[in-house]
Design an enzyme around this catalytic site. Structure first.
Site, PDB file in Angstrom:
ATOM      1  N   CYS A 174      11.856  -4.951  -0.602  1.00 45.36           N
ATOM      2  CA  CYS A 174      10.657  -4.095  -0.562  1.00 45.36           C
ATOM      3  C   CYS A 174      10.330  -3.649   0.858  1.00 45.36           C
ATOM      4  CB  CYS A 174       9.444  -4.822  -1.137  1.00 45.36           C
ATOM      5  SG  CYS A 174       9.791  -5.692  -2.660  1.00 45.36           S
ATOM      6  N   HIS A 211       6.325   1.337  -7.893  1.00 48.45           N
ATOM      7  CA  HIS A 211       7.025   0.620  -6.828  1.00 48.45           C
ATOM      8  C   HIS A 211       8.522   0.912  -6.862  1.00 48.45           C
ATOM      9  CE1 HIS A 211       7.828  -2.187  -3.765  1.00 48.45           C
ATOM     10  NE2 HIS A 211       7.633  -3.331  -4.389  1.00 48.45           N
TER      11      HIS A 211
END
Lengths: 365, 365
Positions: B78, B314
């Site tokens: 991430c 995301h």
């Protein structure tokens, strides 16, 4: 701009495919580096690989007990290792970091051995196909011979025999190369490198940190890089790599070094024809004279003293790091049996598939 | 050291899983950037993704008709996007490059959604498992409530409704969050973000180049990064992320900015508890007061105006880039319906899995 040094370098034994994990392979040269560095204080860990495992830089950091500021994986096929070192250089030169550990590692059957993205290649999508086109073009235009290409293989296998970490430990004769299996005319088996398992690591430090270290550091003096495209179709000359020529120009200029000043060089020789083209692209030889240059027994520049990719094997993500590690060892007088005498200026030349991107680095004491 | 500007930013519509290739997705915001830039003269192309396709940066460069010096893929889960931007910053600040295009892209079903490398997690190897442990710990120690966490989701979904590129376009009520399906107690479905397809890109320029540009640039003033380890077992406090605290400290110091000076911030809210912890780790709220801070309707700092990860979705490798793109648009007054008034100083806070690494950036006009 802040100067950047390479203060330690280590390469593990390159081997045929093993059952070891990519992390296990990567860890090995790092442990050697950290021992010589005497500290786990490392600001960045950059992991160069074409393996598809995610998040490898953080896993390796944890395995080593390092908590760097930054950690990331870098991929650009065969050029990954030199890209990672250019990144580490910039992290330190910019002041974001004072130290960076770059580790390249690969397993024999990693991704990236087939150029599946490039439909312009049709079914000719193995690297040997473009090597064959380069070789044919060079032979047709300049009269380069299969024997001259074979000489490159002979020289690099001879050098590899002095390098205990090389995949190939035996010299080969010109006859053996010439009689080895034809893969894609005129490229024969012994004109080709072999994928393998392997890892290499280097530690880069800021000038201030490097000078605290008792080792006399090797400096990164010039970096040149150029990307052309992902497709073979975008090449306009099959006898030279414009990416390597541009990268060489920029690296020489940044380092303020002339080709004639280079004492020792690691050239990308995944196929013998690539080393011949590199002689010309780096201005070691005039255009078209690369074949003749390969014939010379006593070259002024020591080329591929570790055995190159032909002799050492080609663990893709590790190769660029291993090249820089070799020049670092040579310039710091630690290359053992294969030490080149009185070398002060070294060069690294690395390519990604079909020369679609190139990196040239000039290192010096 | 050379100053580095962000002169253009673009984010494409985040969507549910599509059949589009990762390269097709990545290309979209780049085309927008190159139009506004008015030139294909780009020195570096950095591609942030957790997709396993090799060599993506060169493929994207070719699709865009760019021939950069350097191109490479960057992966750190991430945190990939913010790592790629830190790399681009250093390439320019060090003088190796004058411009760098950073593109982050991901497909919904990319690798990296299961933390398979960390055996210390046992069978609790989905991100929601550690979010549940963070939430429980914060509740137990500081009395943080499930309603306070739910408030974060309400705020971010409300913001997302003003962002045409967000995956989720409808506000949710506190009741809806509280009554949504329990995933891992006390974390409910609407406390969680969703993986999605998406891409975002930013163009970084050297000061000299930026000043030629008619846009008034946004400057990268501070960067802080910290990696802890790949395993959950190495965390000693489940109510704070030491990585984020350290990264924030370094970024504030480098930028010479105090937390109270921040006008607008993009915080990593893959789960609602992470935004509450971020309030504290970034010193927007005192330790333990993050829950209370979430309750405030009129916060002094505009947080996650694009809708954050909860509202936007995301796309792992794209998230960090999208965060920086949003702050760039806000600081340059181009955020349209969601524009925060009079903002001069912005902050980006990004994390990799379980806060195992963190990046904080301070941007300013």
């Amino acid at each position: 701009m802040r100067k950047v040094a390479i203060s330690a370098a280590a390469t593990s034994k390159f081997t045929k495919a093993t059952e070891r994990s990519i992390f296990d392979i990567a860890r090995e040269p790092c442990i050697e580096i950290l021992k010589s560095h005497g500290s786990k204080d490392v600001d960045a860990v950059l992991f160069s690989t074409c393996a598809t495992e995610q998040y490898g830089s953080t896993i390796i950091s944890e395995m080593l007990g390092i908590k760097p500021k930054m950690s990331q994986r870098v991929d650009n096929l065969c050029n990954s290792g030199t890209n990672a070192i250019a990144t580490a250089y910039s992290l330190i030169a910019s002041g974001l970091c004072d130290s960076a550990l770059v580790v390249g590692a690969e397993k024999t059957h990693s991704e990236g051995n087939r150029l599946v993205w490039d439909v312009t290649r049709g079914s000719f999508n193995f690297p040997v196909h473009w090597a064959s086109m380069f070789a044919r073009s060079h032979m047709r235009r300049f009269g380069t011979t299969e024997e001259q290409m074979a000489q490159v293989s002979v020289k690099n296998h001879k050098n590899a025999a002095k390098n205990k970490n090389a995949l190939f430990q035996k010299p080969v004769t010109l006859k053996e190369v010439m009689e080895s299996k034809m893969i894609a005319e005129p490229v024969k088996l012994l004109d080709c490198s072999a994928p393998c398992d392997g890892a290499s690591a280097v530690l880069l430090l800021s000038e201030q940190r490097a000078k605290k270290n008792e080792n006399s550091p090797v400096w990164i003096k010039g970096i040149g890089q150029q990307t052309n495209g992902a497709s073979f179709a975008s090449m306009d000359d099959l006898t030279a790599l414009q990416t390597a020529r541009r990268a060489a120009h920029d690296a020489y200029e940044m380092a303020n070094v002339k080709p004639s000043q280079v004492d020792v060089a690691e050239l990308h020789d995944a196929f013998t024809i690539l080393e011949i083209m590199a002689y010309e692209d780096l201005c070691f030889a005039q255009k078209g004279k690369g074949g003749k240059f390969a014939e010379q027994q006593q070259q002024e520049i020591a080329i591929n003293p570790r055995g190159g990719i032909l002799g050492c094997g080609h663990p893709v993500g590790a190769t660029g790091v291993a090249q820089v590690a070799e020049i670092t060892l040579q310039l710091s007088g630690k290359a053992g049996k294969r030490q080149v005498k009185d070398c002060k200026t070294g060069l690294v030349h690395n390519l990604a598939a079909a020369g679609s991107s190139a990196t040239v680095m000039v290192l010096g004491t």
